[in-house]
Write a protein that holds these residues in place. Structure first.
Motif, PDB file in Angstrom:
ATOM      1  N   TRP A 158     -10.588  10.445   1.831  1.00  0.00           N
ATOM      2  CA  TRP A 158      -9.407   9.758   1.322  1.00  0.00           C
ATOM      3  C   TRP A 158      -9.646   8.248   1.378  1.00  0.00           C
ATOM      4  CZ3 TRP A 158      -4.606   7.915   4.221  1.00  0.00           C
ATOM      5  CH2 TRP A 158      -3.605   7.537   3.310  1.00  0.00           C
ATOM      6  N   SER A 159      -9.390   7.543   0.280  1.00  0.00           N
ATOM      7  CA  SER A 159      -9.653   6.111   0.251  1.00  0.00           C
ATOM      8  C   SER A 159      -8.572   5.333   0.977  1.00  0.00           C
ATOM      9  CB  SER A 159      -9.745   5.639  -1.192  1.00  0.00           C
ATOM     10  OG  SER A 159      -8.458   5.639  -1.772  1.00  0.00           O
ATOM     11  N   GLY A 160      -7.419   5.934   1.194  1.00  0.00           N
ATOM     12  CA  GLY A 160      -6.335   5.223   1.857  1.00  0.00           C
ATOM     13  C   GLY A 160      -5.389   4.574   0.885  1.00  0.00           C
ATOM     14  N   GLY A 161      -5.613   4.730  -0.405  1.00  0.00           N
ATOM     15  CA  GLY A 161      -4.746   4.063  -1.376  1.00  0.00           C
ATOM     16  C   GLY A 161      -4.196   4.983  -2.447  1.00  0.00           C
ATOM     17  N   THR A 162      -4.356   6.278  -2.292  1.00  0.00           N
ATOM     18  CA  THR A 162      -3.925   7.187  -3.358  1.00  0.00           C
ATOM     19  C   THR A 162      -3.054   8.309  -2.817  1.00  0.00           C
ATOM     20  OG1 THR A 162      -5.926   8.438  -2.992  1.00  0.00           O
ATOM     21  CG2 THR A 162      -5.945   6.910  -4.829  1.00  0.00           C
ATOM     22  N   LYS A 163      -2.492   9.063  -3.745  1.00  0.00           N
ATOM     23  CA  LYS A 163      -1.722  10.242  -3.358  1.00  0.00           C
ATOM     24  C   LYS A 163      -2.663  11.394  -3.002  1.00  0.00           C
ATOM     25  CE  LYS A 163       2.677  10.497  -5.883  1.00  0.00           C
ATOM     26  NZ  LYS A 163       3.189  10.961  -7.174  1.00  0.00           N
ATOM     27  N   TRP A 208       1.805   2.236  -3.448  1.00  0.00           N
ATOM     28  CA  TRP A 208       0.740   2.806  -4.267  1.00  0.00           C
ATOM     29  C   TRP A 208       0.459   4.232  -3.843  1.00  0.00           C
ATOM     30  CZ3 TRP A 208      -1.080   0.697  -8.632  1.00  0.00           C
ATOM     31  CH2 TRP A 208      -0.837  -0.663  -8.842  1.00  0.00           C
ATOM     32  N   ILE A 209       0.513   4.482  -2.523  1.00  0.00           N
ATOM     33  CA  ILE A 209       0.231   5.842  -2.055  1.00  0.00           C
ATOM     34  C   ILE A 209       1.307   6.798  -2.555  1.00  0.00           C
ATOM     35  CG2 ILE A 209       0.004   7.300   0.000  1.00  0.00           C
ATOM     36  CD1 ILE A 209      -1.196   4.908   1.440  1.00  0.00           C
ATOM     37  N   SER A 210       2.570   6.332  -2.562  1.00  0.00           N
ATOM     38  CA  SER A 210       3.635   7.250  -2.939  1.00  0.00           C
ATOM     39  C   SER A 210       3.862   7.279  -4.448  1.00  0.00           C
ATOM     40  CB  SER A 210       4.923   6.863  -2.217  1.00  0.00           C
ATOM     41  OG  SER A 210       5.335   5.596  -2.656  1.00  0.00           O
ATOM     42  N   GLN A 238      -5.706   4.100 -10.357  1.00  0.00           N
ATOM     43  CA  GLN A 238      -4.388   3.479 -10.275  1.00  0.00           C
ATOM     44  C   GLN A 238      -4.114   2.488 -11.396  1.00  0.00           C
ATOM     45  OE1 GLN A 238      -4.819   2.084  -6.312  1.00  0.00           O
ATOM     46  NE2 GLN A 238      -3.541   3.713  -5.470  1.00  0.00           N
ATOM     47  N   ASP A 284      -9.692   4.888  -7.717  1.00  0.00           N
ATOM     48  CA  ASP A 284      -8.549   5.683  -7.270  1.00  0.00           C
ATOM     49  C   ASP A 284      -7.618   6.053  -8.425  1.00  0.00           C
ATOM     50  OD1 ASP A 284      -9.352   5.747  -4.676  1.00  0.00           O
ATOM     51  OD2 ASP A 284      -8.115   4.072  -4.003  1.00  0.00           O
ATOM     52  N   GLY A 321      -8.014  -6.778   1.614  1.00  0.00           N
ATOM     53  CA  GLY A 321      -7.676  -5.371   1.430  1.00  0.00           C
ATOM     54  C   GLY A 321      -7.512  -4.955  -0.012  1.00  0.00           C
ATOM     55  N   ARG A 352       0.802  -1.216   0.000  1.00  0.00           N
ATOM     56  CA  ARG A 352       0.000   0.000   0.000  1.00  0.00           C
ATOM     57  C   ARG A 352       0.845   1.281   0.000  1.00  0.00           C
ATOM     58  NH1 ARG A 352      -5.812   1.094   2.550  1.00  0.00           N
ATOM     59  NH2 ARG A 352      -6.245  -0.943   1.702  1.00  0.00           N
ATOM     60  N   GLN A 379     -12.110  -0.381  -6.385  1.00  0.00           N
ATOM     61  CA  GLN A 379     -11.534   0.737  -5.633  1.00  0.00           C
ATOM     62  C   GLN A 379     -10.262   1.248  -6.314  1.00  0.00           C
ATOM     63  OE1 GLN A 379     -13.099   2.131  -3.051  1.00  0.00           O
ATOM     64  NE2 GLN A 379     -11.537   3.719  -3.031  1.00  0.00           N
ATOM     65  N   PHE A 383     -10.195  -0.016   6.227  1.00  0.00           N
ATOM     66  CA  PHE A 383      -9.466  -1.001   5.444  1.00  0.00           C
ATOM     67  C   PHE A 383     -10.356  -1.937   4.632  1.00  0.00           C
ATOM     68  CE2 PHE A 383      -6.724   0.293   8.891  1.00  0.00           C
ATOM     69  CZ  PHE A 383      -5.550   0.560   8.217  1.00  0.00           C
ATOM     70  N   ARG A 384     -11.645  -1.974   4.916  1.00  0.00           N
ATOM     71  CA  ARG A 384     -12.526  -2.849   4.155  1.00  0.00           C
ATOM     72  C   ARG A 384     -13.390  -2.048   3.189  1.00  0.00           C
ATOM     73  NH1 ARG A 384     -13.697  -7.794   6.888  1.00  0.00           N
ATOM     74  NH2 ARG A 384     -11.700  -8.805   7.163  1.00  0.00           N
ATOM     75  N   GLN A 385     -13.747  -0.822   3.585  1.00  0.00           N
ATOM     76  CA  GLN A 385     -14.644  -0.039   2.738  1.00  0.00           C
ATOM     77  C   GLN A 385     -13.968   1.209   2.187  1.00  0.00           C
ATOM     78  OE1 GLN A 385     -18.240  -1.217   5.607  1.00  0.00           O
ATOM     79  NE2 GLN A 385     -18.923   0.148   4.001  1.00  0.00           N
ATOM     80  N   TYR A 386     -12.676   1.317   2.415  1.00  0.00           N
ATOM     81  CA  TYR A 386     -11.858   2.361   1.786  1.00  0.00           C
ATOM     82  C   TYR A 386     -12.337   3.773   2.083  1.00  0.00           C
ATOM     83  CZ  TYR A 386     -10.906  -1.980  -0.591  1.00  0.00           C
ATOM     84  OH  TYR A 386     -10.620  -3.286  -0.849  1.00  0.00           O
ATOM     85  N   HIS A 387     -12.668   4.049   3.353  1.00  0.00           N
ATOM     86  CA  HIS A 387     -12.959   5.416   3.762  1.00  0.00           C
ATOM     87  C   HIS A 387     -11.989   5.761   4.889  1.00  0.00           C
ATOM     88  CE1 HIS A 387     -16.542   5.326   1.338  1.00  0.00           C
ATOM     89  NE2 HIS A 387     -16.985   4.263   1.977  1.00  0.00           N
ATOM     90  N   ALA A 418     -17.570  -1.228  -2.479  1.00  0.00           N
ATOM     91  CA  ALA A 418     -17.327  -1.858  -1.180  1.00  0.00           C
ATOM     92  C   ALA A 418     -18.429  -1.562  -0.159  1.00  0.00           C
ATOM     93  CB  ALA A 418     -15.978  -1.421  -0.624  1.00  0.00           C
ATOM     94  N   ASP A 419     -18.989  -0.360  -0.189  1.00  0.00           N
ATOM     95  CA  ASP A 419     -20.055  -0.027   0.768  1.00  0.00           C
ATOM     96  C   ASP A 419     -21.321  -0.829   0.481  1.00  0.00           C
ATOM     97  OD1 ASP A 419     -18.408   1.812   1.914  1.00  0.00           O
ATOM     98  OD2 ASP A 419     -19.240   3.522   0.830  1.00  0.00           O
TER      99      ASP A 419
END
Lengths: 352, 297
Positions: free
Chosen positions: B41-46, A5-7, A31, A29, A20, A2, A25, B259-263, A316-317
């Motif tokens: 923020w989804s937690g997976g992006t810049k 991917w963030i950086s 990606q 995002d 995860g 992760r 998603q 971590f499961r719903q990306y919020h 996901a929601d």
């Protein structure tokens, strides 16, 4: 992975699987690389057109865009022990009324008809509810794609209603194991292996996963779906694990070449032999050392009495709302109408 | 170098590194957490989108947050009562009462503390297993039909079922704390009480309890804090917040959302809620539990 991917320091090729990870998603995002044009007419290392040899076509996002290529192919369904059925004189059901009938016979014999993985309700969704919705929709799998693109009303039509009422029927007749709601996958699978219940919804990985605990004499049987009316096609709800190219890949050409190299028949056979799972490439497995249940499933996929539904990945929601609603429905705490209300609300929220 | 300057350097050598670590590993994460709660923020992006107080507004409307807070305080309340009651009884029993095999009990009760919480969760999952579990098998001895209660699967039994393992796992540690407190009470106080004809119960109320009050207070606060921050682990292993979110606690809902719903931004907001509620609860409890210090001259 992760932090990379963030950086923005991503690998070129990514295999999307495991806790995860969620391809929708990753696409949201921004990606993953748009590979629609690449897939259109690319050939593999043997010179065959790539999309011609796939069992499951790449999932379409935002109308007709492809970002991922399914690498592992499998199917959800119901599993049972052929040896136990033979011994007790039960027949494997091919449609809903047979399923209910057999289940009542099983219940009368003193064991539960259906056990499932209540802690992770996507097992019963994949193995029972989704195929029921497609069957009730006349075998048309587009209902799942519409749900995945969050179309208004796609969670509350007559097909959904019929599928949910089938679950309600099981609840009313007491055919679902009362303890299932609190079981995780290993707990429920162990109990099924020990003949505490006859049917279990799961995926084709099941035999591999439980290989250490399978009692001798146990014979894995697989039914892709039971919800269809007599004479209707069986429905296969596939699951796939996909492979994709990162949008910020440093070597996009090499990444594409790798995909062309990976998706060949020879690699598919090797994959099936090594992992016991299926690669998403049509290949003749009859003379290979792949497991019997995988070969049986392959038989279903190739039959013209079977419809393979498209792979649809929910937001996901909405996925979580669906799991919560299904477990509440399968324990008789909410009605089908409430299930539909919840899902429409979740979809409406996700559309915003 | 002057004496005072040397002393200052001495202080600095010990305090500065600690302070630095505290800043990097405690203050900075808290600050980042609060900051994140204002972003989508989804937690997976810049990229992150600043959305002001939207996450907080969302949280106020979210019914699952309400369930989670209620479940957390259910655990807090009954863990404090259960653990303190049992730990006190056992501590008094192995110190003041003539129980045989005192040391054995001390070891036995402490064992759950050396077991990882994960193992405890898995163990108790087996106890509660509806078809193969110990509890239902035991209950079935007394009933004509097999008991098939899904303890972790029914909304009204799931939370109490999560409570027992937490109490069971907590007793030992607090018992040891209280044992230490009781042993530090001078024995002449008890001798004097004996001479005055005080019963064991009277001695407990008038001598033991007031003199170990400080340790009881610390224990209660510690139980409250560790529950609000740490009930997540047991819940996640035993139920994952299910069925249908009925056993969600704040920590598990934070994990689910992040971590499961990306919020991740919303998860950070729940984190802020945990922080605020823990602080408030501890402050209030410190007030409520305050007693005049008893000096042992």
């Amino acid at each position: 992975m992760r932090p990379r991917w963030i950086s923005g320091d991503t690998p070129d090729v990514v295999y999307i699987d495991g806790a995860g990870s969620n391809e929708r998603q990753m696409i949201d995002d921004g990606q993953l690389m748009d590979i629609t044009d690449f897939l259109k007419d690319t050939t593999n290392a043997d010179g065959k057109k790539l999309t011609d040899i796939l069992i499951s076509q790449p999932t379409k996002y935002a109308g007709d865009k492809n970002y991922t290529l399914p690498l592992v192919f499998g199917s959800w369904g119901l599993f049972y022990d052929k040896a136990l059925f033979k011994e007790k004189g039960w027949t494997a059901p091919t449609n809903w009324s047979e399923f209910v009938q057999t289940s009542e016979q099983i219940k009368a014999s003193g064991i539960s008809a259906l056990i499932h993985t209540g802690v992770y309700p996507y097992y019963i969704n994949g193995g029972l509810v989704d195929s029921a919705m497609v069957a009730a929709n006349g075998g048309d799998g587009s209902i799942l794609t519409k749900q995945a693109s969050l179309e208004e009303g796609s969670f509350s039509g007559p097909a959904v209603q019929k599928a949910l009422s089938q679950v309600e029927e099981l609840v009313k007749k007491g055919l679902i194991d009362p303890g299932a709601v609190s079981l995780n996958h290993t707990d429920s699978q162990i109990q099924w292996l020990q003949h505490k219940a006859a049917f279990i919804p799961s995926g084709l990985w099941l035999e591999n996963e439980m290989s250490k605990d399978i009692p001798s004499g146990f014979e894995f049987g697989f039914i892709p779906s039971v919800a269809q009316d007599a004479g209707q096609n069986s429905i296969v709800i596939p699951y796939t694990n996909t492979i994709a190219i990162s949008k910020s890949a440093k070597n996009p050409e090499a990444a594409k070449a790798f995909l062309q190299y990976a998706f060949t028949e020879a690699n598919a056979i090797r994959w099936a032999e090594l992992t016991g799972a299926l690669m998403n490439v049509k290949a003749d497995l009859t003379d290979t050392s792949a497991s019997e249940v995988v070969k049986e499933a392959m038989g279903f996929f190739n039959s013209d009495k079977t419809t393979v539904a498209p792979v649809a990945v929910l937001n996901a929601d909405v996925e979580k709302a669906k799991q919560d609603a299904t477990i509440a429905l399968a324990t008789g705490r909410i009605t089908a109408a409430q299930w539909m209300e919840r899902l429409e609300a979740a979809a409406a929220k996700a559309r915003k | 170098m002057k004496q005072s300057a040397r002393r200052r350097i001495f202080y600095a050598v010990f305090l500065l590194p600690t302070f630095l670590f505290f800043c990097v590993f405690t203050l900075y994460p808290i600050f980042r957490g609060v900051q994140l709660s204002f972003f989508d923020w989804s937690g997976g992006t810049k990229e992150m989108d600043f959305i002001g107080l939207d996450n907080y507004r969302e949280m106020l409307r979210d019914p699952i947050v309400g369930t989670a807070v209620a479940n957390d305080y259910f655990l807090v309340l009954f863990k404090v009562i259960g653990i303190m009651l049992l730990a006190t009884i056992f501590a008094v029993a192995v110190t003041r009462l003539n129980v045989r095999g005192k040391n054995l009990y001390r070891v036995l009760f402490f064992i759950p503390n050396v077991i990882s919480v994960v193992v405890i969760g898995v163990l108790w999952r087996y106890v509660y297993n509806p078809n193969l579990g110990f509890l239902n098998s035991f209950l079935s001895l007394f009933t004509a039909e097999r008991v098939q209660t899904a303890w972790l699967g029914e909304p009204h039994t799931a939370m109490p079922s999560l409570l027992w393992p937490s109490i069971w796992a907590g007793i030992g540690f607090y018992m040891i704390l209280l044992v230490a407190a009781i042993l530090s009470i001078p024995s002449d106080l008890y001798e004097a009480a004996d001479l005055d004809g005080a019963s064991q119960w009277r001695q407990f109320l008038s001598v033991t309890l007031p003199l170990m009050w400080e340790q009881m207070k610390v224990s209660i606060l510690h139980i409250v804090m560790t529950t609000l921050n740490g009930s997540f682990i047991l819940v996640w292993i035993m139920t994952e917040g299910g069925p249908d979110n009925s056993t969600q606690v704040m920590g598990s809902y934070l994990y689910q959302m992040g971590f499961r719903q990306y919020h991740m931004g919303y998860a950070a907001t729940i984190g802020v809620l945990i922080l605020v509620l823990s602080l408030l609860t501890t402050l209030i409890l410190q007030r409520v539990l305050k007693r005049d210090t008893i000096e042992m001259a």
